[in-house]
Design a protein around this motif. Structure first.
Motif, PDB file in Angstrom:
ATOM      1  N   ARG A 121       0.823  -1.219   0.000  1.00 37.96           N
ATOM      2  CA  ARG A 121       0.000   0.000   0.000  1.00 37.96           C
ATOM      3  C   ARG A 121       0.852   1.263   0.000  1.00 37.96           C
ATOM      4  O   ARG A 121       0.400   2.315  -0.459  1.00 37.96           O
ATOM      5  N   HIS A 122       2.076   1.170   0.487  1.00 38.23           N
ATOM      6  CA  HIS A 122       2.973   2.328   0.484  1.00 38.23           C
ATOM      7  C   HIS A 122       3.794   2.417  -0.798  1.00 38.23           C
ATOM      8  O   HIS A 122       4.690   3.262  -0.900  1.00 38.23           O
ATOM      9  N   GLY A 123       3.500   1.543  -1.755  1.00 39.89           N
ATOM     10  CA  GLY A 123       4.161   1.630  -3.046  1.00 39.89           C
ATOM     11  C   GLY A 123       5.620   1.231  -3.059  1.00 39.89           C
ATOM     12  O   GLY A 123       6.405   1.765  -3.857  1.00 39.89           O
ATOM     13  N   VAL A 124       5.985   0.280  -2.201  1.00 43.36           N
ATOM     14  CA  VAL A 124       7.388  -0.132  -2.101  1.00 43.36           C
ATOM     15  C   VAL A 124       7.794  -1.037  -3.276  1.00 43.36           C
ATOM     16  O   VAL A 124       8.962  -1.068  -3.662  1.00 43.36           O
ATOM     17  N   PHE A 125       6.820  -1.727  -3.884  1.00 47.66           N
ATOM     18  CA  PHE A 125       7.140  -2.724  -4.906  1.00 47.66           C
ATOM     19  C   PHE A 125       6.663  -2.316  -6.298  1.00 47.66           C
ATOM     20  O   PHE A 125       5.729  -1.531  -6.455  1.00 47.66           O
ATOM     21  N   GLN A 126       7.323  -2.905  -7.282  1.00 49.16           N
ATOM     22  CA  GLN A 126       6.920  -2.775  -8.675  1.00 49.16           C
ATOM     23  C   GLN A 126       6.627  -4.160  -9.228  1.00 49.16           C
ATOM     24  O   GLN A 126       7.351  -5.117  -8.940  1.00 49.16           O
ATOM     25  N   LEU A 127       5.578  -4.262 -10.006  1.00 56.60           N
ATOM     26  CA  LEU A 127       5.211  -5.513 -10.648  1.00 56.60           C
ATOM     27  C   LEU A 127       5.347  -5.323 -12.153  1.00 56.60           C
ATOM     28  O   LEU A 127       4.665  -4.492 -12.744  1.00 56.60           O
ATOM     29  N   ASN A 128       6.280  -6.057 -12.740  1.00 58.39           N
ATOM     30  CA  ASN A 128       6.570  -5.938 -14.170  1.00 58.39           C
ATOM     31  C   ASN A 128       6.920  -4.504 -14.560  1.00 58.39           C
ATOM     32  O   ASN A 128       6.501  -3.997 -15.613  1.00 58.39           O
ATOM     33  N   GLY A 129       7.681  -3.836 -13.683  1.00 57.26           N
ATOM     34  CA  GLY A 129       8.156  -2.486 -13.968  1.00 57.26           C
ATOM     35  C   GLY A 129       7.185  -1.384 -13.639  1.00 57.26           C
ATOM     36  O   GLY A 129       7.499  -0.205 -13.828  1.00 57.26           O
TER      37      GLY A 129
END
Length: 208
Positions: A121-129
């Protein structure tokens, strides 16, 4: 949205087993279930004969709490699993395993599913860029998950990296800890879920 915010260890004690809701703490002597392996409350030590319905309900609650799913969400997953080909109970568990927050937890980038959900929810990860901030996203084979460059020094990420070596990795995931990257190499199977779950009890509960 309603969410359980009380002591998580009470949930483990209520279900009579460790649900590993507090990450690495669950493997230490500080685990509340290890110290008090009985249900919370004054009547927690009493042995009660459970009806078939109560047994089915407890199994459903155990799985729902383990994955951190609300009741309405869980019911939707069940209906989706019922519409799929194959065994409904196994389909349900596979759908839950494919959730983004669970994949992050399984990869070792978070100490618990609850922590993984917060990081997403804090936007720490990217999925497929691309930025991924929806914990319920369903991952597919070939998906690549990465920790954003500016988030790699967050203490919880660094701590999770240290714990990663002690946690078994599922065969359907491939993790490159040095580059903060993980890949979904396939779909999970029922055999990949080693936690003691009797999904047939959940099917029987919702089939009434």
């Amino acid at each position: 949205m309603a969410r359980y915010n009380e002591a998580k260890c009470r949930l483990c004690r209520r279900e009579g087993m460790k649900l590993f809701l507090k990450g690495d703490r669950c493997f230490t002597d500080k685990c509340a279930y290890e110290r008090r392996p009985y249900a919370p409350g004054h009547a927690g030590r009493m042995r009660k004969k459970m009806s078939d319905y109560a047994i089915q309900l407890r199994e459903k609650q155990k799985v729902r709490r383990m994955y951190g799913i609300l009741e309405d969400q869980f019911r939707k997953y069940f209906h989706q699993a019922d519409m799929m080909k194959g065994v409904t109970g196994a389909n349900l568990l596979i759908l839950l395993e494919r959730r983004l927050d669970n994949v992050i937890y399984r990869m070792g980038f978070a100490n618990s599913r609850d922590q993984a959900r917060q990081l997403v929810r804090h936007g720490v990860f990217q999925l497929n860029g691309r930025k991924a901030n929806i914990p319920s996203l369903s991952c597919r084979p070939g998906d690549v998950l990465t920790v954003r460059e500016k988030s790699r020094k967050i203490p919880v990420i660094m701590e999770a990296q240290e714990v990663m070596a002690r946690r078994p990795q599922p065969g359907w995931l491939e993790v490159d800890g040095a580059n903060f990257k993980g890949t979904v190499t396939g779909l999970p199977t029922r055999e990949d879920i080693q936690f003691p779950i009797n999904e047939q009890l959940i099917v029987e509960l919702y089939s009434k």
